[in-house]
Design an enzyme around this catalytic site. Structure first.
Site, mmCIF file in Angstrom:
data_model
loop_
_atom_site.group_PDB
_atom_site.id
_atom_site.type_symbol
_atom_site.label_atom_id
_atom_site.label_comp_id
_atom_site.label_asym_id
_atom_site.label_seq_id
_atom_site.Cartn_x
_atom_site.Cartn_y
_atom_site.Cartn_z
ATOM 1 N N ASP A 64 0.799 -1.230 0.000
ATOM 2 C CA ASP A 64 0.000 0.000 0.000
ATOM 3 C C ASP A 64 0.834 1.284 0.000
ATOM 4 O O ASP A 64 0.341 2.337 -0.371
ATOM 5 C CB ASP A 64 -0.938 0.018 1.224
ATOM 6 C CG ASP A 64 -0.193 -0.175 2.550
ATOM 7 O OD1 ASP A 64 1.031 -0.347 2.527
ATOM 8 O OD2 ASP A 64 -0.851 -0.157 3.608
ATOM 9 N N HIS A 65 2.100 1.193 0.386
ATOM 10 C CA HIS A 65 2.915 2.408 0.480
ATOM 11 C C HIS A 65 3.631 2.721 -0.840
ATOM 12 O O HIS A 65 3.506 3.807 -1.384
ATOM 13 C CB HIS A 65 3.978 2.257 1.579
ATOM 14 C CG HIS A 65 3.453 2.448 2.971
ATOM 15 N ND1 HIS A 65 2.495 1.648 3.528
ATOM 16 C CD2 HIS A 65 3.785 3.352 3.932
ATOM 17 C CE1 HIS A 65 2.244 2.058 4.764
ATOM 18 N NE2 HIS A 65 3.014 3.094 5.034
ATOM 19 N N ASP A 119 4.167 -0.978 11.373
ATOM 20 C CA ASP A 119 3.716 0.352 10.993
ATOM 21 C C ASP A 119 3.157 1.010 12.248
ATOM 22 O O ASP A 119 2.412 0.387 13.010
ATOM 23 C CB ASP A 119 2.626 0.263 9.918
ATOM 24 C CG ASP A 119 2.363 1.634 9.341
ATOM 25 O OD1 ASP A 119 2.897 1.953 8.262
ATOM 26 O OD2 ASP A 119 1.632 2.426 9.992
ATOM 27 N N ARG A 379 -0.237 13.044 9.968
ATOM 28 C CA ARG A 379 1.064 13.670 10.236
ATOM 29 C C ARG A 379 1.275 14.857 9.315
ATOM 30 O O ARG A 379 1.026 14.761 8.121
ATOM 31 C CB ARG A 379 2.200 12.655 10.006
ATOM 32 C CG ARG A 379 2.195 11.601 11.055
ATOM 33 C CD ARG A 379 3.394 10.674 10.979
ATOM 34 N NE ARG A 379 3.339 9.803 12.137
ATOM 35 C CZ ARG A 379 3.658 8.515 12.143
ATOM 36 N NH1 ARG A 379 4.093 7.934 11.049
ATOM 37 N NH2 ARG A 379 3.565 7.814 13.247
ATOM 38 N N SER A 533 7.115 7.382 12.808
ATOM 39 C CA SER A 533 6.894 6.069 12.208
ATOM 40 C C SER A 533 7.672 4.957 12.899
ATOM 41 O O SER A 533 8.517 5.195 13.760
ATOM 42 C CB SER A 533 7.283 6.119 10.736
ATOM 43 O OG SER A 533 8.609 5.682 10.571
ATOM 44 N N ARG A 535 9.566 2.916 11.185
ATOM 45 C CA ARG A 535 10.608 2.451 10.253
ATOM 46 C C ARG A 535 11.923 2.201 10.979
ATOM 47 O O ARG A 535 12.498 3.096 11.593
ATOM 48 C CB ARG A 535 10.764 3.436 9.086
ATOM 49 C CG ARG A 535 11.309 4.790 9.434
ATOM 50 C CD ARG A 535 11.205 5.755 8.254
ATOM 51 N NE ARG A 535 9.801 6.105 8.011
ATOM 52 C CZ ARG A 535 9.377 7.329 7.693
ATOM 53 N NH1 ARG A 535 10.234 8.324 7.543
ATOM 54 N NH2 ARG A 535 8.092 7.569 7.503
HETATM 55 C C1 MIC Z 1 4.280 6.607 8.114
HETATM 56 O O1 MIC Z 1 3.106 6.940 8.187
HETATM 57 O O2 MIC Z 1 5.233 7.339 8.440
HETATM 58 C C2 MIC Z 1 4.595 5.213 7.600
HETATM 59 C C3 MIC Z 1 5.209 5.375 6.272
HETATM 60 O O3 MIC Z 1 3.394 4.493 7.461
HETATM 61 C C4 MIC Z 1 5.533 4.541 8.602
HETATM 62 C C5 MIC Z 1 6.086 3.269 8.156
HETATM 63 C C6 MIC Z 1 7.256 3.429 7.239
HETATM 64 O O4 MIC Z 1 8.079 4.307 7.417
HETATM 65 O O5 MIC Z 1 7.341 2.623 6.314
HETATM 66 C C7 MIC Z 1 4.897 4.305 9.969
HETATM 67 O O6 MIC Z 1 4.019 5.036 10.353
HETATM 68 O O7 MIC Z 1 5.348 3.420 10.701
HETATM 69 FE FE1 SF4 Z 2 0.067 4.956 5.044
HETATM 70 FE FE2 SF4 Z 2 1.441 5.696 7.214
HETATM 71 FE FE3 SF4 Z 2 -0.032 7.455 5.851
HETATM 72 FE FE4 SF4 Z 2 -1.234 5.601 7.235
HETATM 73 S S1 SF4 Z 2 0.072 7.225 8.037
HETATM 74 S S2 SF4 Z 2 -1.747 6.226 5.141
HETATM 75 S S3 SF4 Z 2 0.144 3.861 6.967
HETATM 76 S S4 SF4 Z 2 1.784 6.389 5.110
#
Ligand code: MIC
Ligand code: SF4
Length: 643
Positions: A64-65, A119, A379, A533, A535
């Site tokens: 999905d990313h 995530d 965010r 996140s 990550r």
């Molecule tokens: C995000 O919203 O920052 C992400 C991308 O979903 C991350 C995961 C990632 O960095 O792949 C998260 O929230 O953990």
């Molecule tokens: Fe995707 Fe992270 Fe954004 Fe949620 S916050 S939509 S998991 S990138």
């Protein structure tokens, strides 16, 4: 003494430790989820463990990313995840099927179960009464292998919801209010448990909007009870048999409590560049808007989308606004297409995106220079949209749609009657985009593209740890600062050497160069270092550059765990004022590190340049201390299995 809901689920899953806030416990994990930008690394780590089939009740791999396929990398990673999932007993949600958290809520989440996801927004499942926690990929890999998940037993904060929301006020406004009250640090070390008569007025997707953004509080997770509303949602998803009633004991005890009067809430907005920078829309005024983005795992449910469609029907998006909409799942998108709501959105001028994270993680739709972008996401960290100068405001779908029409930040109450959308009694269920694992995994060949590079491994912690302070940053540094993610970088999530070249560059473009020239060293941070996140790349990239330790005023939960898993020392100042006595470039040394960590004591960090001794704490459990000494979780596990 009665138990609250969070404690009840923890108790039912407890593997080790005592349920005393602040103590390390471990719990059994029933379900796991991964997504593609953390998933490649998680599955590489899972493969390294040599376990043929996952031992969870259900594990799902979502794509999905990384869906913007500007080169071969993302598609190669998708293929890798699809084949590795088939081989090891993991369900595979194909690209196009939707955002992991939305799909998991619809199709897999079960009240009372534990869910660990790679995530940070995994707590979305708390909307269904799950104990759903976000973690680094390595922790998820361990859980897939049947290992318990270790965490610090959180305090439990009860949020009592009183009354009911007025028309035009949304679940998003509730969580923005909680963020205003508690801030992005306010949830650290806590589970947020929702209670009160207001709970039953909220549907499961509304509850999920609230638990989703609990991640922005820094909370371990957030949870709602499982009641008749939960049952109705599961029934509508054809899964009534998954329902169980869950509630706290009548005499349950909580560590903290806050009360929110739903009928007093007004439309709220989080101003740039922090989700807790929350004020009333009426206080901001009618600022001009350039982009409106509706979707993400926070606000992309059927009801959210229907409200937006009803508001857009017969209107035209303001000529100065670009409106993008990403429905959260194939289920949502198909239902909108079938009932004509999609046509209303398109007719009004909305640009429809596939059901994926998209602009939320900078995967396309980067705003124009200095643009104001209103988003229903969770965010608004600086630069996360892909445009460093853009200003992102977080709002409800109602505020977003109203503003898309008027071209200025708009209080939707000005538009007259609010759209009323009720939860469908039956969702359109078609799981044809979820591929079950192969029955005989041995026959499946895992396909690895050229983008997959080996990940860095630390070595044992030496007795003397020395190096320069390579960078000094302020409070609330996010993982988006440490390991930026955008359309250009996300394709390299399985290539740490390449990613490391961009580590901390939003704070200082020369950081990677300086780290390499000095053969590694230390990072100095303020409070809540590593928020955001899950990550683990935000630990692996510094490791690749030779970073040995981070000294900060405090850490965010998941990032701290990722540092420990990577064998990087997370240190906090005993006296926060000592933050001022280190400058970038100072020569630092820790003597007797192994010994002191073994004995659980403080470390003495000597600033040679300033001729000053600084006391630092390394708050580790015994197991974490062993991990740090061994040079990270993988070395630790290898050592354990050789014993
Ligand atoms: C995000 O919203 O920052 C992400 C991308 O979903 C991350 C995961 C990632 O960095 O792949 C998260 O929230 O953990
Ligand atoms: Fe995707 Fe992270 Fe954004 Fe949620 S916050 S939509 S998991 S990138």
């Amino acid at each position: 003494m009665g138990l609250n809901l969070a404690q009840k689920i923890i108790k039912a899953h407890l593997v080790s430790g005592e349920m005393i806030a602040g103590k390390e416990i471990s719990i059994k994990i029933d379900q796991t989820l991964t997504q593609d930008s953390t998933g490649t690394m998680a599955y590489l780590q899972f493969e390294a463990m040599g376990i043929p089939r996952v031992k969870t009740k259900k594990s799902v791999a979502y794509i999905d990313h990384n869906t913007l396929q500007a080169g071969f990398e993302n598609a190669d990673d998708h293929k890798y995840i699809q084949t590795v999932a088939a081989k090891h007993g993991i369900y595979f949600s194909r690209p196009g099927n939707g955002i992991c958290h939305q799909v998991h809520l619809e199709r897999f989440g079960v009240p009372g179960m534990t869910l660990l996801g790679s995530d940070s927004h995994t707590p979305t499942g708390g909307g269904l009464g799950m104990l759903a926690i976000g973690a680094g990929g390595l922790d998820v890999a361990v859980a897939m292998g049947g290992g318990p998940y270790y965490l610090t037993m959180p305090k439990v904060c009860r949020v009592i919801l009183k009354g009911r929301l007025n028309p035009w006020i949304a679940a998003k406004d509730i969580i923005l209010e909680v963020l205003r009250l508690l801030t992005v640090k306010g949830g650290v070390g806590k589970i947020i448990e929702y209670a009160g008569e207001g709970v039953k007025t909220l549907t499961v997707p509304e509850r999920a909007t609230i638990t989703n953004m609990g991640a922005e509080l820094g909370a371990t997770t957030s949870i709602f009870p499982s009641d008749e509303v939960t049952r109705a949602f599961l029934k509508a998803q054809g899964r009534e048999s998954d329902w169980v009633e869950l509630k706290p004991d009548d005499d349950a005890v909580y560590d903290e409590e806050i009360v929110i009067d739903l009928d007093k809430l007004e439309p709220l907005v989080a101003l740039p560049h922090s989700p807790d920078n929350v004020v009333k829309i009426s206080e901001v005024g009618k600022i001009k808007v350039d982009q409106v983005a509706i979707g993400s795992c926070t606000n992309s449910s059927y009801v959210d989308m229907m409200k937006v469609a009803m508001m857009l029907k017969g209107k035209t998006v303001h000529p100065d606004v670009s409106l993008v909409i990403a429905p959260g799942s194939k289920q949502v998108l198909t239902m909108l297409a079938q009932n004509g709501a999609l046509a209303d959105m398109v007719a009004a001028g909305a640009r429809i995106l596939e059901s994926a994270c998209g602009p939320c993680i900078g995967m396309g739709q980067a705003p124009a220079s200095n643009a104001v972008s209103l988003r229903t996401f969770n965010r608004n960290f600086e630069g996360r949209s892909g445009t460093a100068s853009a200003k992102v405001y977080l709002v409800s779908p109602e505020v977003a749609a109203a503003s898309a029409i008027t071209g200025v930040l708009t209080d939707p109450r000005e538009l007259g009657e609010a759209p009323v959308v009720s939860m469908p009694e039956e969702f359109l269920v078609n799981d044809n985009m979820i591929v079950p694992p192969a029955e005989d995994g041995e026959k499946v060949e895992v396909v690895r593209g050229p983008n997959i590079k080996p990940f860095p491994l630390n070595s044992e912690l030496p007795e003397k740890v020395c190096g320069k302070a390579l960078i000094k940053v302020g409070d609330n540094i996010t993982t988006d600062h440490i390991m930026p993610s955008n359309a250009k970088l996300l394709p390299f999530r399985s290539n740490i050497p390449y990613l490391a070249e961009f580590c901390l560059t939003p704070c200082d473009p020369d950081f990677p160069k300086r780290a390499k020239e000095n053969g590694g060293g230390f990072i100095v941070g303020g409070s809540n270092y590593g928020q955001g996140s899950s990550r683990e790349h935000a630990a692996l990239a510094p490791l690749q550059l030779g970073v040995k330790g981070v000294i900060a005023k405090s850490f965010a939960r998941i990032h701290m765990a990722n540092l420990i898993n990577s064998g990087i020392l997370p240190m906090t100042f005993v006296d926060e004022a000592d933050y001022d006595s280190i400058d970038c470039g100072d020569e630092l040394v820790i003597e007797d590190a192994r010994n002191r960590i073994k004995n659980g004591g403080e470390l003495l960090l000597r600033n040679i340049t300033k001729n000053k001794d600084i006391k630092v704490k390394v708050a580790l459990s015994e197991r974490q201390a062993e991990m740090i000494l061994a040079g990270g979780l993988i070395n630790y596990t290898r050592r354990q299995s050789n014993q």
